[in-house]
Design an enzyme around this catalytic site. Structure first.
Site, PDB file in Angstrom:
ATOM      1  N   LYS A 294      42.255  96.798  39.117  1.00 36.60           N
ATOM      2  CA  LYS A 294      40.933  97.347  39.453  1.00 36.60           C
ATOM      3  C   LYS A 294      40.062  96.261  40.079  1.00 36.60           C
ATOM      4  O   LYS A 294      39.373  96.485  41.073  1.00 36.60           O
ATOM      5  CB  LYS A 294      40.239  97.892  38.196  1.00 36.60           C
ATOM      6  CG  LYS A 294      40.758  99.251  37.782  1.00 36.60           C
ATOM      7  CD  LYS A 294      40.292  99.653  36.401  1.00 36.60           C
ATOM      8  CE  LYS A 294      40.964 100.948  35.994  1.00 36.60           C
ATOM      9  NZ  LYS A 294      40.852 101.277  34.573  1.00 36.60           N
TER      10      LYS A 294
ATOM     11  N   GLN B 238      37.511  99.974  29.518  1.00 34.57           N
ATOM     12  CA  GLN B 238      38.949 100.258  29.593  1.00 34.57           C
ATOM     13  C   GLN B 238      39.423 100.882  28.275  1.00 34.57           C
ATOM     14  O   GLN B 238      39.221 100.333  27.204  1.00 34.57           O
ATOM     15  CB  GLN B 238      39.709  98.944  29.872  1.00 34.57           C
ATOM     16  CG  GLN B 238      41.202  99.109  30.022  1.00 34.57           C
ATOM     17  CD  GLN B 238      41.592  99.963  31.224  1.00 34.57           C
ATOM     18  OE1 GLN B 238      41.056  99.806  32.308  1.00 34.57           O
ATOM     19  NE2 GLN B 238      42.516 100.889  31.018  1.00 34.57           N
TER      20      GLN B 238
ATOM     21  N   ASP C  11      33.420 106.561  35.393  1.00 29.65           N
ATOM     22  CA  ASP C  11      34.650 107.234  34.958  1.00 29.65           C
ATOM     23  C   ASP C  11      34.422 108.734  34.774  1.00 29.65           C
ATOM     24  O   ASP C  11      35.364 109.495  34.590  1.00 29.65           O
ATOM     25  CB  ASP C  11      35.117 106.634  33.622  1.00 29.65           C
ATOM     26  CG  ASP C  11      36.397 105.838  33.780  1.00 29.65           C
ATOM     27  OD1 ASP C  11      36.997 105.890  34.871  1.00 29.65           O
ATOM     28  OD2 ASP C  11      36.798 105.177  32.799  1.00 29.65           O
TER      29      ASP C  11
END
Ligand code: NDP
Length: 284
Positions: free
Chosen positions: A53, A97, A120
């Site tokens: 990422k 995460q 997200d």
């Protein structure tokens, strides 16, 4: 192979290039899009995801701030970091995460995110907007699936779509995005009575289960479009999807491979959401 191979790597590269152009345009106005990535503990798979990422973000002109907490971090320490990132005017997107180490409450962490920085798309406010048919930040893998469908020219309005899997991360948001695009959606799961029968009726099949090659070729209607979200490691160490690719490719009009299908889209969509967040918050 008879159907078209959907090249997720190439389509993700195209999307990342679009994101880089948008990020450069923001920078020209002194707005540096910035993603804060929070990694708790030392799960090797999570560390790999975070590294890729970070690399993709830098290549797309998006700043990244890495925040690493030890596996021994407490819920209060993690919540304090999220609160600090929520307040930081230079941070546009926050990615925590998942999964978090045992003992930490990921739902509470997601609820604590500022929805305007929830790139997200998992905060209940953002999932609520998605359910209302006016998404702000859609979850990244589902958003990536929609882009792949668009790239292969899928006619969604009126199409019969079967989504296998109903997780909050993947299956449910994909089903909502498809319904918002006027598809007729059937969401299947482990209690579905006749999964092959449901799948055979579908113009579009999206598998997000986590069971290696569960969806067989004869479950697929001739000419259907098949997206395989699954990532499964076999006993031999090979990565396979939820769909028996070779069989299904004989009948599908277009199909994603695993790897290099849906997977690369997730990070590209995360960056797209981050630049959108920067534009919404600071770009007018
Ligand atoms: P979950 O385990 O959260 O959900 C799996 C879903 O599959 C559940 O809804 C479950 O049903 C359903 N299911 C399980 N067994 C069956 C069965 N035999 N028949 C029908 N449905 C079944 O997984 P995720 O949604 O998080 O992930 C799914 C897959 O996608 C995984 O392989 C994961 O690694 C991959 N993934 C890939 C990403 C990418 O970037 N490409 C990103 C995220 C995930 P029930 O609800 O009844 O239990």
């Amino acid at each position: 192979m008879i159907g078209q191979l959907i090249d997720g790597t190439a389509i993700a590269a195209k999307l990342r290039a679009e994101v880089a152009t948008a990020a450069t345009a923001l920078r020209a106005r002194n707005i540096a899009p910035c993603l804060a990535v929070v990694l708790v503990g030392d799960d090797p798979a999570s560390a790999v995801y975070v590294r890729s990422k970070t690399k993709a973000a830098r290549e797309a002109n998006v700043d990244v701030r890495d925040h690493k907490l030890p596996a021994t971090a407490t819920q209060a320490e993690l919540m304090a970091l999220v609160a600090q990132l929520n307040r930081d005017p230079d941070v546009d997107g926050i990615l925590v995460q998942l999964p978090l180490p045992a003992g930490l409450d990921s739902d509470a962490v997601i609820r604590a995110l500022d929805p305007a920085k929830d790139v997200d798309g998992l905060h209940p406010v953002n999932l609520g907007y998605l359910a209302q048919g006016r998404p702000v930040f859609s979850p990244c893998t589902p958003k990536g699936c929609m882009r792949l469908l668009r790239e292969v020219g899928a006619e969604l309005s009126g199409a019969r779509a079967v989504v296998i899997g109903r997780s909050v991360l993947v299956g449910k948001p994909i089903a909502l995005l498809l319904a918002n695009a006027n598809a007729t959606v059937t969401m299947c799961h482990s209690k579905t009575r006749d999964l092959p029968g449901e799948t055979r009726r579908a113009d579009i099949v999206i598998a997000a289960v986590g069971r290696p090659e569960m969806v067989r070729g004869d479950w697929i209607a001739e000419g259907a479009i098949v997206l395989d979200v699954g990532i499964n490691r076999t006993a031999e160490g090979k990565i396979v999807g939820d769909v028996a690719f070779t069989e299904a490719a004989q009948r599908a009009r277009a199909i994603t491979p695993v790897p290099r299908g849906v997977g690369p889209m997730t990070i590209a969509c995360l960056l797209e959401n981050t630049v959108e967040a920067a534009t919404r918050r600071r770009g007018g």
